[in-house]
Design a protein around this motif. Structure first.
Motif, mmCIF file in Angstrom:
data_model
loop_
_atom_site.group_PDB
_atom_site.id
_atom_site.type_symbol
_atom_site.label_atom_id
_atom_site.label_comp_id
_atom_site.label_asym_id
_atom_site.label_seq_id
_atom_site.Cartn_x
_atom_site.Cartn_y
_atom_site.Cartn_z
ATOM 1 N N ALA A 194 128.466 -28.298 4.990
ATOM 2 C CA ALA A 194 129.138 -27.478 3.981
ATOM 3 C C ALA A 194 129.585 -26.154 4.587
ATOM 4 N N MET A 195 128.713 -25.613 5.456
ATOM 5 C CA MET A 195 129.042 -24.347 6.104
ATOM 6 C C MET A 195 130.330 -24.482 6.913
ATOM 7 N N MET A 196 130.447 -25.622 7.634
ATOM 8 C CA MET A 196 131.645 -25.842 8.439
ATOM 9 C C MET A 196 132.863 -25.992 7.540
ATOM 10 N N LEU A 197 132.716 -26.816 6.491
ATOM 11 C CA LEU A 197 133.848 -27.083 5.607
ATOM 12 C C LEU A 197 134.319 -25.799 4.926
ATOM 13 N N ASP A 244 136.379 -13.069 9.952
ATOM 14 C CA ASP A 244 135.322 -12.056 9.883
ATOM 15 C C ASP A 244 134.339 -12.328 8.753
ATOM 16 N N GLN A 245 134.676 -13.276 7.861
ATOM 17 C CA GLN A 245 133.757 -13.533 6.752
ATOM 18 C C GLN A 245 132.881 -14.754 6.958
ATOM 19 N N VAL A 246 133.187 -15.550 8.012
ATOM 20 C CA VAL A 246 132.431 -16.781 8.206
ATOM 21 C C VAL A 246 130.959 -16.479 8.372
ATOM 22 N N LEU A 247 130.659 -15.559 9.284
ATOM 23 C CA LEU A 247 129.267 -15.228 9.575
ATOM 24 C C LEU A 247 128.599 -14.525 8.405
ATOM 25 N N VAL A 248 129.273 -13.551 7.883
ATOM 26 C CA VAL A 248 128.693 -12.734 6.817
ATOM 27 C C VAL A 248 128.387 -13.578 5.597
ATOM 28 N N GLN A 249 129.392 -14.347 5.179
ATOM 29 C CA GLN A 249 129.226 -15.071 3.921
ATOM 30 C C GLN A 249 128.359 -16.306 4.056
ATOM 31 N N ALA A 250 128.314 -16.873 5.265
ATOM 32 C CA ALA A 250 127.473 -18.051 5.436
ATOM 33 C C ALA A 250 126.032 -17.688 5.099
ATOM 34 N N ALA A 251 125.683 -16.449 5.410
ATOM 35 C CA ALA A 251 124.294 -16.046 5.272
ATOM 36 C C ALA A 251 123.938 -15.703 3.828
ATOM 37 N N ARG A 252 124.793 -14.929 3.187
ATOM 38 C CA ARG A 252 124.431 -14.444 1.863
ATOM 39 C C ARG A 252 124.259 -15.630 0.923
ATOM 40 N N SER A 253 123.102 -15.735 0.347
ATOM 41 C CA SER A 253 122.806 -16.912 -0.466
ATOM 42 C C SER A 253 123.798 -17.016 -1.615
ATOM 43 N N VAL A 279 128.635 -30.771 16.637
ATOM 44 C CA VAL A 279 127.340 -30.407 16.065
ATOM 45 C C VAL A 279 126.822 -29.137 16.738
ATOM 46 N N ALA A 280 126.947 -29.085 18.051
ATOM 47 C CA ALA A 280 126.459 -27.926 18.794
ATOM 48 C C ALA A 280 127.157 -26.655 18.328
ATOM 49 N N VAL A 281 128.469 -26.715 18.183
ATOM 50 C CA VAL A 281 129.220 -25.527 17.775
ATOM 51 C C VAL A 281 128.797 -25.084 16.371
ATOM 52 N N VAL A 282 128.634 -26.059 15.451
ATOM 53 C CA VAL A 282 128.243 -25.715 14.088
ATOM 54 C C VAL A 282 126.858 -25.047 14.076
ATOM 55 N N TRP A 283 125.952 -25.571 14.894
ATOM 56 C CA TRP A 283 124.595 -25.019 14.884
ATOM 57 C C TRP A 283 124.499 -23.660 15.568
ATOM 58 N N ILE A 284 125.498 -23.331 16.383
ATOM 59 C CA ILE A 284 125.510 -21.965 16.929
ATOM 60 C C ILE A 284 125.558 -20.973 15.771
ATOM 61 N N ILE A 285 126.328 -21.311 14.741
ATOM 62 C CA ILE A 285 126.429 -20.434 13.565
ATOM 63 C C ILE A 285 125.132 -20.427 12.766
ATOM 64 N N VAL A 286 124.501 -21.614 12.664
ATOM 65 C CA VAL A 286 123.214 -21.655 11.957
ATOM 66 C C VAL A 286 122.222 -20.703 12.633
ATOM 67 N N PHE A 287 122.254 -20.696 13.970
ATOM 68 C CA PHE A 287 121.312 -19.870 14.738
ATOM 69 C C PHE A 287 121.835 -18.460 15.003
ATOM 70 N N ALA A 288 122.907 -18.069 14.341
ATOM 71 C CA ALA A 288 123.528 -16.780 14.636
ATOM 72 C C ALA A 288 122.499 -15.647 14.581
ATOM 73 N N PRO A 289 122.609 -14.697 15.521
ATOM 74 C CA PRO A 289 121.611 -13.624 15.605
ATOM 75 C C PRO A 289 121.727 -12.639 14.440
ATOM 76 N N GLY A 290 120.705 -11.808 14.313
ATOM 77 C CA GLY A 290 120.744 -10.739 13.318
ATOM 78 C C GLY A 290 120.457 -11.257 11.923
ATOM 79 N N PRO A 291 120.226 -10.339 10.993
ATOM 80 C CA PRO A 291 119.862 -10.725 9.624
ATOM 81 C C PRO A 291 120.962 -11.522 8.927
ATOM 82 N N GLN A 292 122.187 -11.503 9.488
ATOM 83 C CA GLN A 292 123.266 -12.271 8.864
ATOM 84 C C GLN A 292 123.169 -13.760 9.168
ATOM 85 N N GLY A 293 122.490 -14.114 10.265
ATOM 86 C CA GLY A 293 122.420 -15.521 10.675
ATOM 87 C C GLY A 293 121.803 -16.375 9.586
ATOM 88 N N LEU A 294 122.318 -17.583 9.449
ATOM 89 C CA LEU A 294 121.891 -18.452 8.352
ATOM 90 C C LEU A 294 120.396 -18.743 8.406
#
Lengths: 278, 302
Positions: free
Chosen positions: A28-31, A39-48, B125-140
């Protein structure tokens, strides 16, 4: 008793839902990410609760086509996979038929060699194979990505065990009617062996569609590179734009997902049969 | 034998060679020959583009790689990766197979969902999980862990942390591969005869006893197969490392295949890379032989 069963059912569903969530979130995150500004991919992915894009747009998809030759990669991947699957089905099933049904000198020990070759993975021979195709002058072509992978020991083995299990009567009847091995194979054996053809097709397609190591070693021009290399180069191409990368990913996986949804039963059956003989 | 019969046999043999030769030719040129070459090259000094003449070097490539910190780290990482992934992935696959095997509505949907990542290319899959593991409090994942621990979790950069990088790659691999093992175990589960469970129920065995005394022993071969395949895949680890960490930080995630590919292409040292792949093959061979021994042992008991 009924109450106890209900609790059991409920806990099964709860567990399944929890796992389903874990399997779906990255997808879902990818889609959703593919429709967000970079610039919002990282920020918004995180915010529940804000996996969904605040503003929805196709801009990332446009970017992908502008930045890399996506259609070229897609064509290359499809062409290479289809050639390997089609060639592999023909060549490996014929060989397996010769091993399973025909009498010829050398058959038994050659079969042993084929079975032994099954445990040699591509990784173990990648370097000398690379050296070999360099000497042949095949680097950076379609053929270098196709020809070495058509003959496959594991496919031969899957076909072989399936053919052994087919009843001989039909073939005997055709033989008495005067049909030769070619006719018997194409008219009688192959039509009765659809499940194993499907299994081999799916397993080799999945391997080839995702192949990264070999194309990375032997190709360098975009004209022949497949999708997995596309995403790898895209990922290393500055500036790093996550929205674009996800759009690329969505487009890369959609064809396979469609095939998967359409032929689901075959996929599951195909994988299941690989384990039977283990 | 009559002469007509003899002719049929001869014709059959010729056709058989015709049927088998394309595949046999392919296997000899692109599997057997490179494999033999791999062994031979590993005893030489071959380096692409090097002015030095080709020489027989004995075991010195092997001596060198076994005193190379990066290669030793790679061997260690592959083993550690196998130790994390094999038990976790097999247990998870078994749990999912048991869940999906329940006679309840909607199981086909869950089965497909858990199998879905298998059709995803590893590179994606690897590229997608880089975002899952993203650093800092913003990382999923950081965010999720912070929520679960009520704020006690200190956000970290998983993929650049020597302790966390390999577990992170392991998690990614499990996510992608567990569906494959689940389907194999599910097929084995469905092959168990119902009579066995009925007999156990008559004897008063509870769910857990049924699982331990019937399900596990009946699944034994399938589990051995799954463990074997997962272990071999663990030693083949390459794609995730290439994309997620490039072997870092400080060799914490480098693998045998990653080192081999780097030797062959980073520095054109074909002989050195060949020696590494021979070591890799020896490991795979040992694992396979071990599995055969365990499986045969079981047949004797039967």
């Amino acid at each position: 008793m009924i109450f106890k069963r209900r609790v059991g059912t409920l806990s099964v569903y709860l567990l399944l839902a929890a796992f389903a969530f874990a399997f779906l979130v990255p997808v879902a995150m990818m889609l959703f990410g593919s429709f967000k500004p970079d610039d919002q991919v990282l920020v918004q992915a995180a915010r529940s609760g804000s996996l969904l894009p605040a503003e929805f747009g196709w801009f990332n998809y446009r970017d992908v086509f502008a930045r890399v030759p996506f259609t070229r990669y897609l064509f290359n991947s499809a062409f290479i996979s289809v050639c390997i699957v089609a060639g592999g089905l023909l060549v490996n099933s014929l060989a397996a038929y010769a091993f399973a049904r025909l009498q010829w000198p050398g058959r038994d020990w050659l079969l042993l060699v084929v079975i032994a070759l099954m445990i040699i993975p591509l990784e173990a021979i990648a370097v000398p194979l690379f050296y070999e195709v360099t000497l042949l002058g095949w680097r950076d072509t379609y053929w270098v990505q196709i020809i070495p992978f058509i003959a496959n020991a594991f496919s031969i083995y899957l076909f072989y065990t399936f053919f052994l299990g087919l009843p001989r009567e039909l073939e005997e009847a055709a033989r008495i009617d005067g049909a030769g091995p070619w006719r018997i194979f194409f008219r009688i054996v192959a039509p009765n062996a659809k499940p194993v053809f499907a299994t081999v097709a799916i397993l080799s397609f999945l391997t080839q569609w995702g192949a990264l190591l070999w194309p990375l070693m032997v190709t360098h021009s975009e004209a022949v590179r497949p999708l997995p290399l596309g995403i790898a180069t895209f990922y290393s191409l500055p500036p790093l734009q996550w929205g674009d990368i996800f759009a690329f990913g969505v487009m890369m996986v959609t064809p396979v997902l469609l095939i998967f949804v359409l032929f689901q039963r075959w996929f599951v059956q195909g994988v299941a049969t690989t384990g039977v003989k283990g | 034998m009559t002469s007509a019969g003899h002719q049929t046999v001869n014709r059959d043999a010729r056709l058989a060679w015709l049927f088998a030769s394309p595949a046999l030719l392919g296997l000899s040129c692109f599997v057997l020959l490179p494999f033999v070459l791999s062994v031979i090259l590993s005893f030489t000094n071959l380096r692409l583009g090097s002015p030095l003449p080709l020489e027989f070097m004995g075991f010195s490539q092997y001596q060198r790689i076994f005193s190379d910190q990066a290669f030793l780290a790679a061997l260690r990482n592959n083993s550690l990766f196998a130790l994390i992934v094999v038990p976790l992935q097999t247990a998870l696959a078994l749990l999912l197979a048991l869940l999906v095997n329940q006679p309840l509505r909607g199981m086909v949907i869950f089965r497909s969902l858990f199998f879905m990542p298998v059709v995803f290319p590893l590179s994606l899959v690897a590229v997608v999980w880089i975002i899952v593991f993203a650093p800092g409090p913003q990382g999923l994942l950081n965010q999720v862990l912070e929520t679960i621990t009520l704020g006690a979790w200190q956000a970290r950069d998983f993929l650049h942390d020597p302790v966390w990088a390999l577990p992170a790659i392991s998690l990614t691999s499990i996510w992608q591969g567990v569906g494959f093992q689940m389907v194999i175990l599910l097929a084995a589960l469905q092959g168990i005869a119902h009579e066995l469970y009925e007999a156990a129920r008559v004897d008063g065995a509870n769910r857990w006893q049924q699982f331990v005394c019937i399900t596990l022993p009946q699944l034994r071969n399938a589990i051995i197969f799954v463990v074997l395949v997962t272990t071999i895949l663990a030693f083949r680890l390459f794609d995730q490392v290439q994309i997620m960490t490039q072997g870092g930080p400080n060799y914490a995630t480098t693998t045998v295949m990653y080192e081999a590919v780097n030797s062959a292409f980073g520095s054109q040292q074909v002989a050195r890379a060949a020696a590494m792949t021979v070591v890799f093959f020896t490991v795979v061979l040992l694992i396979t032989l071990l599995q055969r021994a365990v499986a045969r042992h079981e047949r004797v008991i039967e």
